[in-house]
Design an enzyme around this catalytic site. Structure first.
Site: not given
Ligand code: OGA
Ligand code: MN
Length: 285
Positions: A102, A104, A260, A276
């Protein structure tokens, strides 16, 4: 400041930079240029308070407040807690963030410019760090798309939606329901399948397994058959960057350039705790 490029067509490592101190404009521009080229960069060895994390993130633009209000850090709504840690019987953060490809906030009208994920605790087992994050370049996917596919996709748009994905995650446990009010904030949106990067103009293949529901104007079965082929093209293993986390990493990724996916190969008592921030997208500069 030292820069090391990864072997993949995306990803770079920055060392020798302390983000707890003010970053001058020249240094910031260097980071931004590298970021636009590589799509994902890690700035190693940071020791950041939430205020410092937020302040550096704001250099890229205004921050989003994530819709999953129950997982925002108390006192710092700009910070989404991503963690498998349970306190008083409750997850302190999103435990299942992004275990599918995806980008974000592709499900909002102006998809996020970038996310900045800061590692406070990482799971280690037998000296090996678990909970890697994989990245794929949607720009590279565009560049290597067969000409016939480009032709077919030119001018098409796709529907992106958060609700379906959230409900899937909820059904598999570990998440509270979104209220009607939260869902009402997230109507379907549409983006060009071959999208120009809002800042650099670089073209990308902008569909993702996480949030893309369908390609507009195509019979349902045709769209349902085509999308998985596009996803497979984006995430061909030879073109991935795998991020192996260290405590103190600040990892930045460009949501308009890369996708990712989280790898969930650890469980409690191994703890993983990340913060985040999410930078809002522009309106197509
Ligand atoms: C996010 C995500 C991936 C991770 O925080 O947007 O996709 O490895 N994280 O924590
Ligand atoms: Mn993410």
């Amino acid at each position: 400041m030292e820069i090391t490029l990864s072997m993949a067509p995306l990803g770079a490592e920055v060392t020798g930079l302390d983000l707890a101190r003010p970053v001058d404009d020249g240094t910031f521009r260097k980071i931004e240029t590298l970021f636009h080229e590589r799509g994902v960069i890690v700035i190693r060895d940071q020791k950041l308070t939430p205020e410092q994390h937020i302040a550096f993130s704001r250099r890229f633009g205004p921050l989003e407040i994530h819709v999953a209000a129950q997982y925002l850090k108390r006192g710092f709504p700009e910070i989404l807690v991503v963690s498998n840690v349970v306190e008083d019987g409750r997850n302190i953060g999103l435990a299942d963030a992004g275990q599918y490809w995806h980008s974000d906030l592709s499900y909002v009208a102006n998809p996020s410019r970038c996310s900045l994920l800061y590692a406070l605790e990482v799971p280690v087992c037998d000296g090996e760090v678990l909970g890697e994050t994989l990245f794929a370049s949607a720009a590279y996917a565009y560049d290597t798309l067969p000409a016939a596919w480009k032709q077919r996709l030119e001018g098409l748009t796709a529907v992106h939606r958060y609700g379906d994905r959230y409900q899937k995650q909820q059904a598999s446990g570990g998440r509270g329901a979104l209220s009607q009010e939260q869902l009402a904030k997230l109507p379907d949106v549409r983006h060009a399948v071959l999208r120009g990067h809002p800042i650099t103009g670089r073209r990308v293949l902008f569909v993702n397994e996480g949030f893309t529901a369908a390609i507009d104007g195509m019979p349902t079965e045709e769209s349902a058959a085509l999308l998985p082929q596009l996803y497979a093209h984006i995430v061909r293993p030879e073109f991935l960057y795998t991020h192996r986390w260290r405590v103190g990493d600040l990892l930045l990724w460009d949501n308009c350039l890369v996708q990712h996916r989280a790898i969930r190969n650890y469980e409690l008592p191994l703890r993983r705790l990340m913060h985040r921030t999410t930078v809002a997208g522009g309106d197509g500069r």
